[in-house]
Motif scaffolding. Structure first.
Motif, PDB file in Angstrom:
ATOM      1  N   GLY A 113      40.235  59.879  26.430  1.00 36.94           N
ATOM      2  CA  GLY A 113      41.122  58.827  26.904  1.00 36.94           C
ATOM      3  C   GLY A 113      42.245  59.306  27.793  1.00 36.94           C
ATOM      4  O   GLY A 113      42.614  58.625  28.756  1.00 36.94           O
ATOM      5  N   GLU A 114      42.817  60.477  27.510  1.00 33.49           N
ATOM      6  CA  GLU A 114      43.933  60.955  28.323  1.00 33.49           C
ATOM      7  C   GLU A 114      43.527  61.216  29.770  1.00 33.49           C
ATOM      8  O   GLU A 114      44.375  61.260  30.667  1.00 33.49           O
ATOM      9  CB  GLU A 114      44.534  62.232  27.724  1.00 33.49           C
ATOM     10  N   ALA A 115      42.226  61.350  30.025  1.00 27.97           N
ATOM     11  CA  ALA A 115      41.742  61.612  31.380  1.00 27.97           C
ATOM     12  C   ALA A 115      41.309  60.354  32.119  1.00 27.97           C
ATOM     13  O   ALA A 115      41.318  60.345  33.355  1.00 27.97           O
ATOM     14  CB  ALA A 115      40.579  62.601  31.344  1.00 27.97           C
ATOM     15  N   ILE A 116      40.931  59.294  31.399  1.00 24.51           N
ATOM     16  CA  ILE A 116      40.348  58.125  32.078  1.00 24.51           C
ATOM     17  C   ILE A 116      41.089  56.819  31.817  1.00 24.51           C
ATOM     18  O   ILE A 116      40.778  55.803  32.455  1.00 24.51           O
ATOM     19  CB  ILE A 116      38.863  57.943  31.713  1.00 24.51           C
ATOM     20  N   GLU A 117      42.064  56.792  30.919  1.00 20.60           N
ATOM     21  CA  GLU A 117      42.822  55.564  30.667  1.00 20.60           C
ATOM     22  C   GLU A 117      44.022  55.528  31.609  1.00 20.60           C
ATOM     23  O   GLU A 117      44.907  56.380  31.539  1.00 20.60           O
ATOM     24  CB  GLU A 117      43.262  55.499  29.208  1.00 20.60           C
ATOM     25  N   ILE A 118      44.038  54.544  32.503  1.00 19.03           N
ATOM     26  CA  ILE A 118      45.008  54.500  33.598  1.00 19.03           C
ATOM     27  C   ILE A 118      45.690  53.134  33.617  1.00 19.03           C
ATOM     28  O   ILE A 118      45.189  52.166  33.044  1.00 19.03           O
ATOM     29  CB  ILE A 118      44.328  54.768  34.954  1.00 19.03           C
ATOM     30  N   PRO A 119      46.829  53.032  34.274  1.00 19.51           N
ATOM     31  CA  PRO A 119      47.508  51.738  34.353  1.00 19.51           C
ATOM     32  C   PRO A 119      46.936  50.853  35.452  1.00 19.51           C
ATOM     33  O   PRO A 119      46.362  51.329  36.429  1.00 19.51           O
ATOM     34  CB  PRO A 119      48.952  52.133  34.683  1.00 19.51           C
ATOM     35  N   LEU A 120      47.121  49.564  35.285  1.00 18.19           N
ATOM     36  CA  LEU A 120      46.907  48.584  36.354  1.00 18.19           C
ATOM     37  C   LEU A 120      47.891  47.444  36.150  1.00 18.19           C
ATOM     38  O   LEU A 120      47.873  46.783  35.102  1.00 18.19           O
ATOM     39  CB  LEU A 120      45.482  48.044  36.372  1.00 18.19           C
ATOM     40  N   VAL A 121      48.754  47.238  37.140  1.00 19.28           N
ATOM     41  CA  VAL A 121      49.712  46.147  37.143  1.00 19.28           C
ATOM     42  C   VAL A 121      49.544  45.404  38.460  1.00 19.28           C
ATOM     43  O   VAL A 121      49.506  46.030  39.528  1.00 19.28           O
ATOM     44  CB  VAL A 121      51.161  46.664  37.001  1.00 19.28           C
ATOM     45  N   ILE A 122      49.422  44.078  38.396  1.00 17.83           N
ATOM     46  CA  ILE A 122      49.246  43.267  39.603  1.00 17.83           C
ATOM     47  C   ILE A 122      50.254  42.122  39.604  1.00 17.83           C
ATOM     48  O   ILE A 122      50.335  41.360  38.631  1.00 17.83           O
ATOM     49  CB  ILE A 122      47.820  42.685  39.709  1.00 17.83           C
ATOM     50  N   ARG A 123      50.995  42.018  40.686  1.00 19.52           N
ATOM     51  CA  ARG A 123      51.862  40.857  40.911  1.00 19.52           C
ATOM     52  C   ARG A 123      51.298  40.060  42.084  1.00 19.52           C
ATOM     53  O   ARG A 123      51.116  40.608  43.170  1.00 19.52           O
ATOM     54  CB  ARG A 123      53.292  41.300  41.224  1.00 19.52           C
TER      55      ARG A 123
END
Length: 470
Positions: free
Chosen positions: A304-314
């Motif tokens: 998970g530490e390698a492939i879990e990433i953020p996504l924020v959309i406004r």
């Protein structure tokens, strides 16, 4: 579908009363090597990302966003193509570039009449890898090299080993944002698609003042200064806790430094009176490991530490504010989402789906998220579905699964595939492989050899990236 909404409900009915509105523009920001669990809006105890937190409060945060790969090149190829790594084929950095036959996100916006610009500092975003397709301007922004770039082709100056070294060890965010800001000031009055890649969170971890001291121990006197993370053998799993704490503090300082440059871009949108007409997405390509599972860096595992990433959309007027989507989302879904929000027609060549209906409570989440590591003699695939995760190492033949509800840190691999979540995860993996086969058969993208400028190839290998980290 799981959705959490802030108390203030956004009124979608107030989208367009009266005057005709311009076609929305898009600002896509990719912060390299940014772990989701190191953003304060994702629950991190340090206040690393006040700007991105504010953006999340005004838009939608996707809590379980999964990259297609644990390193820069294939992840960005998936971001731009909305195709799995096994389909787009740009997976190793030494064999294939992104095929010309794949229509990229930038090409779709360009065809729709948008101005398209891309600005980056990391070597694996180089146009030699095919990622510049569809950009009117696509620039490698290495600081302090403007004079030496005059009169040279992109291949010549981007392949300069000195330029590469500076992009890796130097401070690159200001140069990238300066170039992107200048482009935006020139082109922002017409619909635009602007891609900005911030590289400084990637090792080495040498944030400028005051970010270098923002989270560390002011009395620290050890050897860790953030330099040579990958090559310094003293940085290992047995290092003292105080040294590891200082290393992570410098990484967090780099994240806050990147967040400050996101703020610069958002303030420019405000100054140009473009914020209300611009969709803003902030994401990453991959994370990294600080000995979570005994190693450091990335391009090694699918934890998970390698492939879990953020996504924020406004997306003003289209997406509600303060929403958190707890359902699964994927790297390949980003392109279709931005296209739908911009009013562009969908593509039947995408594997990804639009997340816009999911963000408004009207859609369904992807069944599963596939990640792949196909570089450096690795052939690993993971699939996340529901509360489970399966990892298949084709080389060793090892197959394990995790119950992420009971074991969110992936410490206790299960090998009995007939028990628990095993059968369900096997079916999910088989379905993802069938999708890969079907899309590959339908479109038959010819893989294209990478032709690297010799100096760029030399620089990549000299920096440990040939068969190593990136």
């Amino acid at each position: 579908m799981m959705l959490r909404t802030a108390p203030m409900i956004f009124l979608l009915a107030l989208v367009a009363c009266g005057a005709e509105q311009r076609q929305p523009s898009v600002l896509l920001i990719s912060i390299d090597m940014l772990r989701a669990d190191h953003l304060s809006c994702y629950g991190y105890e340090r206040n690393t990302t006040p700007t991105i937190d504010g953006l999340a409060a005004e838009g939608v945060r996707f809590a379980r966003h999964i990259s297609s790969a644990p390193w820069t090149l294939p992840a960005h190829a998936a971001m731009f193509s909305s195709l799995p790594d096994s389909v787009h084929g740009c997976v190793d950095g030494t064999d294939n570039a992104l095929p010309d036959g794949i229509v990229t996100l930038a090409e779709r916006f360009q065809t729709a009449g948008y101005g398209t610009g891309g600005f980056f500092a990391g070597p694996y975003l180089h146009p030699a890898f095919g990622l510049g397709q569809g950009f009117d301007e696509y620039r490698f922004c290495v600081p302090d090299l403007a004079a030496s770039m005059d009169g040279q082709s992109v291949g010549e100056w981007a392949g300069d080993p000195a330029a590469h070294r500076r992009s890796h060890h130097g401070v690159t965010n200001p140069g990238v944002v300066d170039a992107a800001s200048a482009w935006l000031q020139e082109h922002g009055q017409e619909p635009f698609f602007l891609f900005v890649h911030l590289w400084d969170a990637h090792f080495d971890f040498v944030p400028p003042k005051p970010f270098d001291a923002r989270f560390g121990d002011p009395d620290y006197e050890g050897f860790v200064d953030g330099r040579e993370f990958f090559f310094d053998q003293r940085i290992n799993r047995t290092m003292a806790e105080k040294d590891l704490h200082q290393l992570v503090a410098l990484y967090d300082g780099e994240i806050m430094w990147c967040d400050a440059h996101v703020k610069r871009l958002l303030e420019l949108l405000d100054d140009l009176e473009l914020a209300d007409d611009t969709i803003v997405a902030v994401t990453s390509d991959h994370g990294t490991e600080f000995f979570d599972h005994g190693g450091k860096g990335h391009r090694r595992t699918l934890y998970g530490e390698a492939i879990e990433i953020p996504l924020v959309i406004r997306a003003p007027g289209q997406l509600p504010a303060g929403v958190v989507v707890d359902d699964l989302s994927r790297m390949v879904d980003l392109g279709p989402t931005l296209m739908e929000l911009s009013g562009l027609p969908p593509s039947n060549r995408f594997v990804g789906i639009s997340l816009a209906p999911l963000a408004t409570g009207e859609g369904s989440a992807p069944r599963a998220a596939l990640s792949e590591l196909l570089a450096d003699q690795n052939r690993m695939r993971s699939v996340i579905s529901g509360s489970g995760k399966l990892v298949w190492n084709e080389v060793s033949g090892d197959v394990v699964w995790f119950d992420l509800d009971r074991d969110p840190e992936e410490r206790n691999p299960q090998r009995d595939l007939s028990q628990g979540l095993g059968p369900e995860l096997l079916r999910a993996l088989q379905a993802e492989i069938r999708t890969i086969q079907l899309v590959s058969e339908q479109h038959q993208y010819p893989h294209q050899p990478i032709v690297l400028p010799p100096a760029l190839d030399q620089a990549i290998r000299a920096s440990g990236y040939g068969g190593g980290e990136k």
